[in-house]
Design a protein around this motif. Structure first.
Motif, PDB file in Angstrom:
ATOM      1  N   GLU A 196       0.816  -1.097  -0.057  1.00  0.00           N
ATOM      2  CA  GLU A 196      -0.041   0.016  -0.061  1.00  0.00           C
ATOM      3  C   GLU A 196       0.855   1.322   0.090  1.00  0.00           C
ATOM      4  O   GLU A 196       0.465   2.474  -0.492  1.00  0.00           O
ATOM      5  N   LEU A 197       2.181   1.074   0.539  1.00  0.00           N
ATOM      6  CA  LEU A 197       2.933   2.409   0.794  1.00  0.00           C
ATOM      7  C   LEU A 197       3.973   2.314  -0.484  1.00  0.00           C
ATOM      8  O   LEU A 197       5.169   3.140  -0.332  1.00  0.00           O
ATOM      9  N   ASP A 198       3.915   1.476  -1.371  1.00  0.00           N
ATOM     10  CA  ASP A 198       5.160   1.412  -2.501  1.00  0.00           C
ATOM     11  C   ASP A 198       5.019   2.569  -3.421  1.00  0.00           C
ATOM     12  O   ASP A 198       4.050   2.559  -4.322  1.00  0.00           O
ATOM     13  N   LEU A 199       5.643   3.485  -3.139  1.00  0.00           N
ATOM     14  CA  LEU A 199       5.609   4.700  -4.156  1.00  0.00           C
ATOM     15  C   LEU A 199       6.248   4.551  -5.489  1.00  0.00           C
ATOM     16  O   LEU A 199       6.105   5.301  -6.166  1.00  0.00           O
ATOM     17  N   SER A 200       6.778   3.385  -5.601  1.00  0.00           N
ATOM     18  CA  SER A 200       7.273   3.222  -7.071  1.00  0.00           C
ATOM     19  C   SER A 200       6.114   2.483  -7.868  1.00  0.00           C
ATOM     20  O   SER A 200       6.408   2.372  -9.276  1.00  0.00           O
ATOM     21  N   ASN A 201       5.180   2.099  -7.152  1.00  0.00           N
ATOM     22  CA  ASN A 201       4.174   1.661  -7.790  1.00  0.00           C
ATOM     23  C   ASN A 201       2.844   2.720  -8.223  1.00  0.00           C
ATOM     24  O   ASN A 201       2.255   3.012  -7.070  1.00  0.00           O
ATOM     25  N   PRO A 202       2.448   3.318  -9.192  1.00  0.00           N
ATOM     26  CA  PRO A 202       1.516   4.368  -9.438  1.00  0.00           C
ATOM     27  C   PRO A 202      -0.002   4.061  -8.985  1.00  0.00           C
ATOM     28  O   PRO A 202      -0.833   4.828  -8.883  1.00  0.00           O
ATOM     29  N   SER A 203      -0.062   2.812  -8.865  1.00  0.00           N
ATOM     30  CA  SER A 203      -1.305   2.343  -8.498  1.00  0.00           C
ATOM     31  C   SER A 203      -1.829   2.311  -6.902  1.00  0.00           C
ATOM     32  O   SER A 203      -2.703   1.892  -6.498  1.00  0.00           O
ATOM     33  N   SER A 204      -0.458   2.393  -6.175  1.00  0.00           N
ATOM     34  CA  SER A 204      -0.719   2.067  -4.562  1.00  0.00           C
ATOM     35  C   SER A 204      -1.337   3.245  -3.916  1.00  0.00           C
ATOM     36  O   SER A 204      -1.456   4.440  -4.640  1.00  0.00           O
ATOM     37  N   ALA A 205      -1.926   2.897  -2.978  1.00  0.00           N
ATOM     38  CA  ALA A 205      -2.694   3.850  -2.080  1.00  0.00           C
ATOM     39  C   ALA A 205      -1.824   4.969  -1.885  1.00  0.00           C
ATOM     40  O   ALA A 205      -2.279   6.293  -1.855  1.00  0.00           O
ATOM     41  N   ALA A 206      -0.594   4.889  -1.444  1.00  0.00           N
ATOM     42  CA  ALA A 206       0.525   5.835  -1.172  1.00  0.00           C
ATOM     43  C   ALA A 206       0.895   7.067  -2.458  1.00  0.00           C
ATOM     44  O   ALA A 206       0.737   8.065  -2.480  1.00  0.00           O
TER      45      ALA A 206
ATOM     46  N   PRO B 173       3.096  24.683   4.486  1.00  0.00           N
ATOM     47  CA  PRO B 173       2.500  23.269   4.640  1.00  0.00           C
ATOM     48  C   PRO B 173       3.865  22.480   5.423  1.00  0.00           C
ATOM     49  O   PRO B 173       4.965  23.102   5.268  1.00  0.00           O
ATOM     50  N   GLY B 174       3.684  21.256   5.752  1.00  0.00           N
ATOM     51  CA  GLY B 174       4.663  20.483   6.360  1.00  0.00           C
ATOM     52  C   GLY B 174       5.353  19.615   5.037  1.00  0.00           C
ATOM     53  O   GLY B 174       4.971  20.019   3.987  1.00  0.00           O
ATOM     54  N   TYR B 175       5.898  18.341   5.493  1.00  0.00           N
ATOM     55  CA  TYR B 175       6.515  17.556   4.208  1.00  0.00           C
ATOM     56  C   TYR B 175       5.145  16.637   3.809  1.00  0.00           C
ATOM     57  O   TYR B 175       5.483  15.500   3.934  1.00  0.00           O
ATOM     58  N   TYR B 176       4.425  17.368   2.997  1.00  0.00           N
ATOM     59  CA  TYR B 176       3.341  16.445   2.685  1.00  0.00           C
ATOM     60  C   TYR B 176       3.436  15.540   1.893  1.00  0.00           C
ATOM     61  O   TYR B 176       2.912  14.444   1.738  1.00  0.00           O
ATOM     62  N   TRP B 177       4.576  15.540   0.918  1.00  0.00           N
ATOM     63  CA  TRP B 177       4.969  14.612  -0.049  1.00  0.00           C
ATOM     64  C   TRP B 177       5.471  13.379   0.539  1.00  0.00           C
ATOM     65  O   TRP B 177       5.898  12.311   0.061  1.00  0.00           O
ATOM     66  N   LEU B 178       5.886  13.396   2.187  1.00  0.00           N
ATOM     67  CA  LEU B 178       6.457  12.404   2.869  1.00  0.00           C
ATOM     68  C   LEU B 178       5.655  11.742   3.684  1.00  0.00           C
ATOM     69  O   LEU B 178       5.785  10.844   4.511  1.00  0.00           O
ATOM     70  N   ALA B 179       4.275  11.898   3.632  1.00  0.00           N
ATOM     71  CA  ALA B 179       3.103  11.473   4.379  1.00  0.00           C
ATOM     72  C   ALA B 179       3.131  10.106   4.334  1.00  0.00           C
ATOM     73  O   ALA B 179       2.741   9.441   5.517  1.00  0.00           O
ATOM     74  N   ALA B 180       3.213   9.401   3.451  1.00  0.00           N
ATOM     75  CA  ALA B 180       2.938   7.985   3.081  1.00  0.00           C
ATOM     76  C   ALA B 180       4.597   7.390   2.509  1.00  0.00           C
ATOM     77  O   ALA B 180       4.627   6.179   2.450  1.00  0.00           O
ATOM     78  N   GLU B 181       5.424   8.131   3.025  1.00  0.00           N
ATOM     79  CA  GLU B 181       6.945   7.516   2.646  1.00  0.00           C
ATOM     80  C   GLU B 181       7.408   6.719   3.799  1.00  0.00           C
ATOM     81  O   GLU B 181       7.468   7.005   5.106  1.00  0.00           O
ATOM     82  N   PHE B 182       7.622   5.484   3.469  1.00  0.00           N
ATOM     83  CA  PHE B 182       7.815   4.401   4.362  1.00  0.00           C
ATOM     84  C   PHE B 182       9.003   4.722   5.514  1.00  0.00           C
ATOM     85  O   PHE B 182       8.582   4.531   6.713  1.00  0.00           O
ATOM     86  N   LEU B 183      10.133   5.331   4.900  1.00  0.00           N
ATOM     87  CA  LEU B 183      11.128   5.716   5.767  1.00  0.00           C
ATOM     88  C   LEU B 183      11.085   6.833   6.888  1.00  0.00           C
ATOM     89  O   LEU B 183      11.550   7.307   7.546  1.00  0.00           O
ATOM     90  N   ASN B 184       9.699   7.502   6.470  1.00  0.00           N
ATOM     91  CA  ASN B 184       9.585   8.646   7.268  1.00  0.00           C
ATOM     92  C   ASN B 184       8.333   8.334   8.470  1.00  0.00           C
ATOM     93  O   ASN B 184       8.030   9.176   9.229  1.00  0.00           O
TER      94      ASN B 184
END
Length: 298
Positions: free
Chosen positions: A12-22, A98-109
């Protein structure tokens, strides 16, 4: 706080997959926070709330808080903490959007935290000093002018908070015999204060670990001294068993699964205590075996 090996990223958090929820949420967030008028409703971040993330973090951190190392289940429910705040950042006691909105679903964050480390609370220290501590929206960096304002800019920042995947906390934090935490670097100082690692509730728990380690060390030394004086195979086996029991206890206290493992490691890695005890044990055991099994003159 100890260094942890990251787990497997949930699908769900795989940002390399365009279809993931993240990925889908990330695109919406970038559009929402782009320059221009904003909709009346606040943007809702939900991708990071997936149950699979909780399972991965619980396994990687052994059910402990990433910061204070308390068992979260013994305190409250796990909170998913954003290392870099997603919605707003606290700068000079003011929330900046805003905050780091682009990292809201980044696994390492995303890290597991107990409420005491994650939320701002007031504490009274042993010396009577009152402090307000807790991660909240805090994210101090070395140079404010390099604060990231768009995706990718964060690589230019120099964070002043320890990250359990990237840093070696033992190089920045140490523990006193009283159970108090002490900093060894600027990064350690900020982490100690922001993560509420000075809060009074942690002191007696760390002190209990310290006393347990010290007791095991004394028992190991006693076992080694007894091996030196052993006169029979039976005595040798008994003292060897005692050594093994307390040595295993020390190893367990340092294990990443144990609460406050950093405290035990602080004592046992310092001056190579555990390594030297092991070396001494092997040497004295060898001498005892030669003396008992192959006495001179037989």
């Amino acid at each position: 706080m100890i260094k942890i090996k990251q787990g497997v990223i949930p699908s769900e958090l795989d940002l390399s997959n365009p279809s993931s929820a993240a990925s889908k949420e990330n695109e919406k967030a970038k559009a929402y926070f782009s320059p221009g008028p904003k909709p009346e409703k606040d943007f809702k971040f939900n991708a990071y709330r997936c149950s699979s993330l909780r399972k991965v973090l619980n396994k990687s951190f052994n059910g402990k808080c990433a910061y204070c190392e308390s068992y979260i289940i013994h305190i409250s429910a796990m909170e998913i903490e954003h290392y870099r705040p997603k919605k707003a950042i606290k700068i000079k006691n003011k929330l900046v959007y805003p905050g780091y909105y682009w990292l809201a679903a980044e696994f390492l964050n995303l890290l597991p935290a107990c409420p005491a480390c994650n939320q701002l609370r007031k504490y009274e220290l042993e010396d009577g000093t009152c402090i307000t501590s807790g991660k909240g929206n805090n994210f101090p960096i070395e140079c404010e002018s390099k604060r990231a304002s768009m995706p990718g800019d964060e690589i230019h920042e120099h964070p002043l908070l320890l990250h359990p995947y990237h840093d070696k906390p033992h190089k920045h934090l140490t523990f006193l015999k009283t159970g108090l935490v002490h900093h060894l670097s600027k990064k350690g100082l900020h982490s100690m204060e922001v993560y509420a690692l000075k809060r009074p509730e942690l002191v007696p728990q760390r002190k209990a670990v310290i006393r347990g380690v010290q007791a095991d060390i004394r028992d190991i030394i006693d076992a080694i001294e007894s091996i030196q004086e052993a006169k029979s195979v039976r005595q040798l086996r008994r003292h060897k068993s005692s050594y093994n029991r307390h040595y295993s206890s020390l190893r367990k206290r340092m294990c990443s699964k144990s609460p406050f493992a950093a405290v035990a490691r602080n004592i046992l890695h310092k001056d190579k205590v555990l390594k030297d005890l092991r070396k001494l044990f092997k040497e004295e055991l060898r001498k005892a075996i030669e003396r008992i099994y192959f006495p001179i003159g037989t």
